[in-house]
Design an enzyme around this catalytic site. Structure first.
Site, short mmCIF file in Angstrom:
data_model
loop_
_atom_site.label_atom_id
_atom_site.label_comp_id
_atom_site.label_asym_id
_atom_site.label_seq_id
_atom_site.Cartn_x
_atom_site.Cartn_y
_atom_site.Cartn_z
N TRP A 16 0.85 -1.19 0.00
CA TRP A 16 0.00 0.00 0.00
C TRP A 16 0.89 1.25 0.00
O TRP A 16 1.87 1.33 0.76
CB TRP A 16 -0.92 0.00 1.23
CG TRP A 16 -1.73 1.27 1.29
CD1 TRP A 16 -2.84 1.55 0.57
CD2 TRP A 16 -1.44 2.43 2.08
NE1 TRP A 16 -3.27 2.83 0.85
CE2 TRP A 16 -2.42 3.40 1.78
CE3 TRP A 16 -0.43 2.75 2.99
CZ2 TRP A 16 -2.44 4.66 2.36
CZ3 TRP A 16 -0.45 4.01 3.57
CH2 TRP A 16 -1.45 4.94 3.26
N ASP A 44 -15.86 11.84 -3.12
CA ASP A 44 -15.30 10.58 -2.62
C ASP A 44 -16.09 10.09 -1.40
O ASP A 44 -17.26 10.45 -1.20
CB ASP A 44 -13.80 10.79 -2.32
CG ASP A 44 -12.97 9.53 -2.52
OD1 ASP A 44 -12.99 8.68 -1.62
OD2 ASP A 44 -12.31 9.40 -3.56
N ARG A 87 -9.52 -2.16 8.61
CA ARG A 87 -10.16 -0.84 8.47
C ARG A 87 -11.61 -0.93 8.97
O ARG A 87 -12.52 -0.38 8.35
CB ARG A 87 -10.12 -0.36 7.02
CG ARG A 87 -10.15 1.17 6.91
CD ARG A 87 -10.47 1.62 5.49
NE ARG A 87 -10.19 3.04 5.31
CZ ARG A 87 -10.76 3.81 4.40
NH1 ARG A 87 -11.64 3.32 3.57
NH2 ARG A 87 -10.46 5.08 4.30
N TRP A 121 -14.98 2.84 -7.90
CA TRP A 121 -15.33 1.58 -7.21
C TRP A 121 -14.13 1.17 -6.37
O TRP A 121 -13.13 0.70 -6.89
CB TRP A 121 -15.67 0.52 -8.25
CG TRP A 121 -16.15 -0.79 -7.74
CD1 TRP A 121 -15.49 -1.63 -6.88
CD2 TRP A 121 -17.38 -1.46 -8.06
NE1 TRP A 121 -16.22 -2.76 -6.66
CE2 TRP A 121 -17.39 -2.69 -7.37
CE3 TRP A 121 -18.46 -1.14 -8.88
CZ2 TRP A 121 -18.45 -3.60 -7.48
CZ3 TRP A 121 -19.50 -2.05 -8.98
CH2 TRP A 121 -19.50 -3.26 -8.28
N ASP A 122 -14.26 1.35 -5.06
CA ASP A 122 -13.13 1.12 -4.16
C ASP A 122 -13.24 -0.25 -3.50
O ASP A 122 -14.32 -0.88 -3.51
CB ASP A 122 -13.13 2.24 -3.09
CG ASP A 122 -11.74 2.54 -2.55
OD1 ASP A 122 -10.82 1.74 -2.73
OD2 ASP A 122 -11.58 3.61 -1.89
N ASN A 140 -11.22 -1.83 -0.02
CA ASN A 140 -10.16 -1.42 0.89
C ASN A 140 -9.63 -2.47 1.86
O ASN A 140 -9.07 -2.10 2.90
CB ASN A 140 -10.62 -0.19 1.66
CG ASN A 140 -10.44 1.06 0.83
OD1 ASN A 140 -9.34 1.35 0.38
ND2 ASN A 140 -11.51 1.77 0.56
N CYS A 171 -10.38 0.97 -8.03
CA CYS A 171 -9.49 1.46 -6.98
C CYS A 171 -9.51 0.40 -5.89
O CYS A 171 -10.55 -0.17 -5.59
CB CYS A 171 -10.03 2.79 -6.45
SG CYS A 171 -9.18 3.40 -4.99
N ASP A 196 -2.47 5.28 -3.42
CA ASP A 196 -2.89 6.36 -2.52
C ASP A 196 -1.74 7.33 -2.29
O ASP A 196 -1.94 8.41 -1.73
CB ASP A 196 -3.35 5.78 -1.18
CG ASP A 196 -4.82 5.37 -1.23
OD1 ASP A 196 -5.50 5.70 -2.22
OD2 ASP A 196 -5.29 4.72 -0.28
C1 DGJ Z 1 -8.97 4.47 -0.60
C2 DGJ Z 1 -8.79 5.19 -1.90
O1 DGJ Z 1 -7.63 4.75 -2.52
C3 DGJ Z 1 -8.77 6.69 -1.62
O2 DGJ Z 1 -8.53 7.39 -2.81
C4 DGJ Z 1 -10.08 7.08 -1.01
O3 DGJ Z 1 -11.11 6.87 -1.94
C5 DGJ Z 1 -10.33 6.29 0.25
N1 DGJ Z 1 -10.21 4.88 0.03
C6 DGJ Z 1 -11.71 6.57 0.78
O4 DGJ Z 1 -12.02 5.80 1.87
#
Ligand code: DGJ
Length: 738
Positions: free
Chosen positions: A193, A366, A443, A477-478, A480, A526, A548
């Site tokens: 990351w 966002d 997270r 579309w994230d 995480n 994303c 990021d």
């Molecule tokens: C991770 C993304 O890479 C960021 O650009 C942003 O959208 C955050 N998540 C939002 O939680």
């Protein structure tokens, strides 16, 4: 007479330039041959009936005949012929120690699988070749399709069980690629990351180098791409030499194994990650592998990346014009670094006004607009508009954005849920988990089991509703976190590992369905930055978020690494605030703009705080960028000076298809001992063309001609202005053919 002769030459020249792809099967020698671009690929059926690779490299003469396949001899009683023969798709059986393409267990406990040629059909751009086990009813259809322009070969397999009992597939590759014994360097992309896209180069050694993700998705740690170049690492050349490369189109757990065997032959096998894999094929069921694309270039790593980038533009990405590439991306503004979760109607409207004044095309809001989302502890899964932040819904903001002449984009993270959400309270069983075991949060969130039909239906319905009720042009579309406890306890124990396949398939099918219902909507892939970038997701995603980490200096090396595998068209690059939040590095706005202008430009800074000078500078550079954007993001990319390994300088150049325009960027990390920036010898121009030089930002050296031939710019090159020195300096120029 002379006229006729030159007409014939012209005809031959045109025929050579077009170089159509052709698939030919020679019945006598049982050799399959595919030609496309500057590449030939050949394989044949050997006397035992195995499919054996015969040639992969620069295009052979049209009349050349590739000799019939002869299996490699037994080297010793320890190294069988079966093992030594470079098979196209070897089953695990008959004493195979090399990486198998396919490994299965039959219902009676038999685990021996030996695949022999059965039949084939010719397709529009290649072959479908059917293999069958020597006694059992397992059939494998190998699909070969060669792109006539680039010579990039798409390979995949369909595995079918025609036995009366189930067969468990424990390992299934899309393809195996073979190279003869020689010295090679393996290039692959690694990271973490905020530190994705490191080009890693190492000699190919005896044994196996495994590049993989066990994470359930593509991952930041490694990317499903490789390039193997002839020669040792210290001999690597950007513009010269043989390079074989490949990219796997899969966004789930994947594995690519690069293996040098005991005879120094190299085999690259890639597909589903066999770790924790087990796909039960019931009678008559089939399993389709992902596609593994492979290509060859005689023009070094630079040539290889230009081929792959162009192929992505014309054959992979959505929204491409027929036979062409998609339009360059809109210049976007994204709110994340400016406001994080603190979004609301007034604040976003104020940012939108500032963005419009800069000449931005698309305003993207966002994270933070939905459910009870105040920070990352709550809200994921509850995709209704937060009424405290947007009392009148999204419409007033969207109308405002439209009124300012921009399109509107929105962030979503559909596959995730916070335990603190209505969705989780209602459906705690919807997440990936094993009954009675802890559910590991990352997270503060859990992964929904998208393999489940009801989860797929929920995602599709809320996304469809969101897009139907609001005029949204774009979804970011994230995704995480990675998987943990990948259980699917609604299925019988033996079937639960299907999750590795069905999850990703459902992801693709949702995107395909949304694109069918909302054909104008564009998507960004994303995953906390560049955690989901691969040729599988790129069939649906118009762009990706590479990292990021938006530090403009770090981005130079990230962008350098990224472009070995992917086109700058999809490489979003935002200009953000200085000092940067991650490295605390301060850089000028001009440096930040030029760093981002190497890709698809966006602004992610808190523009509410920008001074009039900063606004004017950004506005001018956005306008300048727009004029040359197609050349930058879709032209041929030349890496003139690499920023890797702490280089003091770096430079890139792009040239458009008809060589009428070129754009180049040069960066200084920090001038040492008064070094002058090296004379920049450009590439890829028309030597006889006359090109005018103009600065986008910065000055050329004294005495630089305003116009000169392509030959001049390539052979003499460009001197930078004496004053181009210091820390974090950048310049950019363009050349336009007269
Ligand atoms: C991770 C993304 O890479 C960021 O650009 C942003 O959208 C955050 N998540 C939002 O939680």
């Amino acid at each position: 007479m002379l006229k006729t002769f030159s007409a014939i030459l012209m005809f031959l020249g045109a025929a050579l330039m077009a170089q159509p792809s052709s698939g030919r099967f020679d019945q006598g020698s049982k050799v399959f041959r595919l030609d496309g671009g500057q590449v030939s690929y050949a394989f044949g059926v050997n006397a035992r009936g195995e499919l054996q690779q015969l040639y992969w490299g620069a295009r052979l003469g049209a009349t050349d005949r590739v000799p019939a396949a002869v299996s490699r001899r037994e080297w010793a009683s320890f190294d069988s012929s079966y093992n030594n023969t470079p098979q196209e798709f070897a089953g695990w059986g008959a004493g195979l120690f090399a990486e198998p393409a396919l490994k299965v267990t039959f219902a009676d406990g038999n685990r021996d699988l030996v695949l022999h040629y059965l039949s084939h059909t010719e397709t529009a751009d290649g072959f479908d070749v059917v293999l069958k086990d020597i006694s059992r009813e397992v059939y494998v259809t190998l699909h070969y399709a060669m792109d006539p322009e680039s010579g990039i070969l798409a390979r995949s397999a369909t595995i079918q069980n025609r036995e009366a009992q189930p067969v468990t597939v424990e390992q299934a590759a899309a393809a195996a690629w073979s190279l003869p014994a020689a010295r090679y360097t393996l290039n692959y992309l690694t990271g973490r990351w905020a530190g994705e896209w490191t080009l890693t180069q190492e000699a190919v050694h005896p044994g196996a180098r495994v590049i993989e993700s066990r994470r359930g998705s593509t991952g930041h740690q490694a990317n499903p791409w490789f390039a193997i170049a002839a020669g040792a690492p210290e001999q690597m050349q950007e513009q010269h030499g043989d390079v074989w490369f490949g990219a796997l189109a899969w966004s789930g757990s994947w594995r690519i194994t690069v293996e040098q065997d005991q005879l120094e032959q190299v085999r690259v096998t890639g597909g589903f990650n066999p770790f924790d894999f087990g796909y039960v094929l019931h009678p008559q069921e089939s399993l389709e592998t992902p596609v593994f694309y492979g290509g060859y270039s005689g023009n070094g790593l630079g040539g290889a990346s230009r081929l792959l980038q162009h192929f992505e533009l014309t054959h992979i990405l959505p929204h491409a014009a027929a036979g062409g590439a998609p339009k360059p991306r809109p210049v976007i503004y994204n709110s994340w670094e400016a406001t994080e979760f603190r979004v609301n109607e007034a604040g976003q409207m104020a940012l939108a006004e500032k963005a419009a004044a800069l000449g931005i095309d698309r305003f993207v809001m966002d994270d933070g607009w939905f459910g009870q989302r105040k920070d990352d502890h709550a809200g994921l899964g509850d995709w209704y508009v937060n009424k405290e932040k947007f009392p009148n819904g999204l419409k007033p903001l969207i109308d405002k954005v439209h009124g300012l002449g921009m399109s509107f984009g929105l962030w979503v993270e559909p596959e995730m849920v916070n335990p603190d959400s209505d969705l989780y309270r209602l459906h705690p069983d919807w997440v990936l988990s094993f009954p009675g075991r802890p559910r590991s949060e990352q997270r503060n969130q859990l992964v929904l089991n998208l393999a489940r039909p009801e989860v797929r239906a929920y995602l599709l319905s809320f996304l469809d509703k969101l897009l139907s009720e609001n005029d949204i042009a774009f979804l970011k579309w994230d995704y995480n976190r990675n998987w943990s406890e990948p259980g699917w306890d609604q299925l019988p124990a033996a079937e639960q590992k299907r999750v590795y396949v069905e999850y990703t398939r459902n992801l693709y099918s949702i995107l395909a369905e949304l694109e069918r219902k909302h054909p104008k909507v564009e998507f960004e892939s994303c995953s906390g930055g560049g955690g989901r970038v691969d040729l599988g997701i790129l069939r649906y995603a118009d762009e990706v978020w590479p990292s990021d980490n938006t530090d403009p200096f770090d981005r130079l090396t990230q962008q350098d690494g990224f472009t070995y595998a992917y086109t700058p068209q999809i490489m979003m690059a935002w200009v953000t605030d200085s000092p940067h939040w991650l490295n605390r590095r301060a850089t000028s706005l001009s440096y930040r703009m030029l760093s981002s202008m190497q890709g698809s430009l966006g602004i992610g800074a808190n523009i509410a705080n920008w001074t009039a000078e900063e606004t004017a500078l950004a506005k001018r550079l956005i306008a300048a960028y727009r004029q040359v954007q197609p050349t930058i993001v879709q032209g041929d990319l030349y890496r003139l000076i690499s920023p890797r390994q702490g280089s003091e300088f770096s430079a890139t150049q792009t040239v458009n298809a008809d060589k009428s325009q070129s754009v180049f960027f040069a960066f200084i990390h920090s001038t040492q001992e008064g070094h002058t920036f090296p004379q920049l010898k450009l590439q890829g121009l028309d030597p006889a063309g006359e090109y005018a030089l103009s600065a986008i930002e910065g000055k050329a050296g004294q005495g630089t001609p305003a116009e000169a031939s392509g030959a001049w710019w390539m052979n003499h090159g460009l001197d930078m202005d004496e004053g181009f020195r210091g820390d974090f300096q950048a310049v950019a120029f363009r050349l336009d053919r007269k």
